[in-house]
Scaffold this motif. Sequence first.
Motif, PDB file in Angstrom:
ATOM      1  N   THR A   2      -6.968 -91.598  29.735  1.00 15.09           N
ATOM      2  CA  THR A   2      -5.603 -91.106  29.930  1.00 15.09           C
ATOM      3  C   THR A   2      -5.123 -91.387  31.350  1.00 15.09           C
ATOM      4  N   ILE A   3      -3.806 -91.325  31.506  1.00 20.46           N
ATOM      5  CA  ILE A   3      -3.152 -91.656  32.762  1.00 20.46           C
ATOM      6  C   ILE A   3      -2.421 -90.436  33.307  1.00 20.46           C
ATOM      7  N   HIS A   4      -2.578 -90.178  34.622  1.00 18.29           N
ATOM      8  CA  HIS A   4      -1.796 -89.155  35.309  1.00 18.29           C
ATOM      9  C   HIS A   4      -0.651 -89.860  36.031  1.00 18.29           C
ATOM     10  N   VAL A   5       0.558 -89.350  35.880  1.00 18.27           N
ATOM     11  CA  VAL A   5       1.723 -89.935  36.535  1.00 18.27           C
ATOM     12  C   VAL A   5       2.173 -89.012  37.662  1.00 18.27           C
ATOM     13  N   GLY A   6       2.401 -89.581  38.834  1.00 19.00           N
ATOM     14  CA  GLY A   6       2.913 -88.839  39.979  1.00 19.00           C
ATOM     15  C   GLY A   6       4.294 -89.341  40.355  1.00 19.00           C
ATOM     16  N   ILE A   7       5.191 -88.424  40.715  1.00 16.76           N
ATOM     17  CA  ILE A   7       6.559 -88.767  41.092  1.00 16.76           C
ATOM     18  C   ILE A   7       6.896 -88.079  42.410  1.00 16.76           C
ATOM     19  N   ASP A   8       7.484 -88.826  43.342  1.00 15.18           N
ATOM     20  CA  ASP A   8       7.963 -88.260  44.605  1.00 15.18           C
ATOM     21  C   ASP A   8       9.475 -88.471  44.666  1.00 15.18           C
ATOM     22  N   ILE A   9      10.235 -87.367  44.669  1.00 18.02           N
ATOM     23  CA  ILE A   9      11.690 -87.435  44.745  1.00 18.02           C
ATOM     24  C   ILE A   9      12.081 -87.181  46.196  1.00 18.02           C
ATOM     25  N   GLY A  10      12.232 -88.254  46.957  1.00 16.54           N
ATOM     26  CA  GLY A  10      12.476 -88.141  48.384  1.00 16.54           C
ATOM     27  C   GLY A  10      13.955 -88.080  48.739  1.00 16.54           C
ATOM     28  N   THR A  11      14.237 -88.151  50.024  1.00 15.19           N
ATOM     29  CA  THR A  11      15.613 -88.068  50.502  1.00 15.19           C
ATOM     30  C   THR A  11      16.359 -89.379  50.291  1.00 15.19           C
ATOM     31  N   THR A  12      15.680 -90.507  50.537  1.00 15.69           N
ATOM     32  CA  THR A  12      16.343 -91.808  50.433  1.00 15.69           C
ATOM     33  C   THR A  12      15.837 -92.657  49.281  1.00 15.69           C
ATOM     34  N   SER A  13      14.701 -92.278  48.679  1.00 15.39           N
ATOM     35  CA  SER A  13      14.146 -93.081  47.594  1.00 15.39           C
ATOM     36  C   SER A  13      13.273 -92.221  46.696  1.00 15.39           C
ATOM     37  N   ALA A  14      12.962 -92.759  45.528  1.00 13.74           N
ATOM     38  CA  ALA A  14      12.029 -92.130  44.597  1.00 13.74           C
ATOM     39  C   ALA A  14      10.849 -93.074  44.401  1.00 13.74           C
ATOM     40  N   LYS A  15       9.669 -92.499  44.259  1.00 16.83           N
ATOM     41  CA  LYS A  15       8.457 -93.295  44.068  1.00 16.83           C
ATOM     42  C   LYS A  15       7.706 -92.760  42.854  1.00 16.83           C
ATOM     43  N   CYS A  16       7.017 -93.635  42.161  1.00 13.27           N
ATOM     44  CA  CYS A  16       6.282 -93.225  40.966  1.00 13.27           C
ATOM     45  C   CYS A  16       4.981 -94.019  40.911  1.00 13.27           C
ATOM     46  N   CYS A  17       3.886 -93.375  40.529  1.00  9.92           N
ATOM     47  CA  CYS A  17       2.621 -94.081  40.384  1.00  9.92           C
ATOM     48  C   CYS A  17       1.897 -93.613  39.128  1.00  9.92           C
ATOM     49  N   ALA A  18       1.059 -94.486  38.616  1.00 14.03           N
ATOM     50  CA  ALA A  18       0.193 -94.154  37.480  1.00 14.03           C
ATOM     51  C   ALA A  18      -1.253 -94.222  37.966  1.00 14.03           C
ATOM     52  N   ARG A  19      -2.003 -93.205  37.650  1.00 10.36           N
ATOM     53  CA  ARG A  19      -3.379 -93.091  38.147  1.00 10.36           C
ATOM     54  C   ARG A  19      -4.348 -93.013  36.973  1.00 10.36           C
ATOM     55  N   LYS A  20      -5.377 -93.838  37.000  1.00  7.59           N
ATOM     56  CA  LYS A  20      -6.460 -93.797  36.005  1.00  7.59           C
ATOM     57  C   LYS A  20      -7.745 -93.488  36.746  1.00  7.59           C
TER      58      LYS A  20
END
Length: 431
Positions: A2-20
Amino acid sequence: MTIHVGIDIGTTSAKCCARKGNEVVLEIKQIYEKEGTENEENGMQNPKLILETVMGLLEKIQSQIQHENLQISDIWTCGQMHGIVFWNQDSIADLDSLIHSSLYNWTYSIPSDFLKSLPKWDYGELHPGFGLVTIAWLYHSDKDLLKNFNRCGTIMDLFLTYLTQNSQTFISHHNAHSWGYCTREGTWQNETHEIIPSWIRLPKITKNCSEVVGAWNKIQCHVPSGDLQASVASLEYFENTAYIILGTSAQLCCLVDPNQLETTVLPPTVVQLPYSEKKHLIAGCAMNGGNALKSMLKMRKPENYSSDHLHKLLQELDHSPPSDMPSDLLIDPMFIPERGVTKKLLIENIKPETTDEQSLEATHQGIVNNLFSLFPISLLTELNIKRLALVGSAQCPRFRRHIEYAKNFSFVTPKSEISTPFGATNFSQIQ
């Protein structure tokens, strides 16, 4: 697996990663489009634009994971602390018809006289940009301004409430503390209800940073953590380590045992923040980070400013410093007032022939020097800090060469510059 997804909702940008497991298998970043109608310079942003950006990243990463015949097990979110947004819960079903306010972020300012009139917070100092300070000011200045809304939260809380369609909004202890009037027990201080509208329901505080607050497409969603805490969690915990985190703002912080603080006197520029059940976070938090680079370039040549030009200059500075850097050029980049100090913007010995590269190089040095003035090196030594972990833009050569003037420390970096969403997923393992 399975995959864990992380999201960072920042001031100027958004970032997303998938972790195995412990491996990041996918990561993407999106800078928010130009907002136009929102007063970004005064700390107000368009939450719908931000949510559309984040949903686009989440759907893109889900599609790529499904293409690999993998499955997302859960979603972990973090993001900009302090900010507050209001919405009408009855309109939460559809993003297009969502009734919402602006996002009043951490740079939103209020009159100093009003701040002094507020009830005392028993567990910290109140500052402009704190969520409950903002709501108190908005309600005080215009009793009808918030009449169309019945919920509030950070931008991450709104995102999770929309994503899960939960009727209850949740906020982590991390982010509740960043609003002010949050107790160590994870409740709202009684005086809170004296300063906010009676018809707006505050989010429920959860002290457990891994608590599940709902589901999206049968995928569990966890309460959002603070981006500062997630940045620290992005590295394996090292004893005797402090963290320098550079993004839009800047932080220098370290994890401590609660009993350490009984014998350590903290300066007023260093705050104590919740982290986990066993560790506290102490931090010097600078309002002036990467945002000061944009401000410097805009101030010198407003008619020629563009984000592409700034990006190109920063790439050049990462490649090498200016070869003819004036030794007497000094910039103390206080474009936004710092909390707990009265320093002002200081620029010395800048001349008509000073290049953009030179002024930006001096601004980088000023950002780093300001951070070490908020969290003094002498305090790091007292806490037996031996190592500095560089997170975000602190890893870039244009910042790192100034940080490394701090002698007697070794340096470590996370596996990826896009580290905060990965750190958010680590709260499943942190106690």
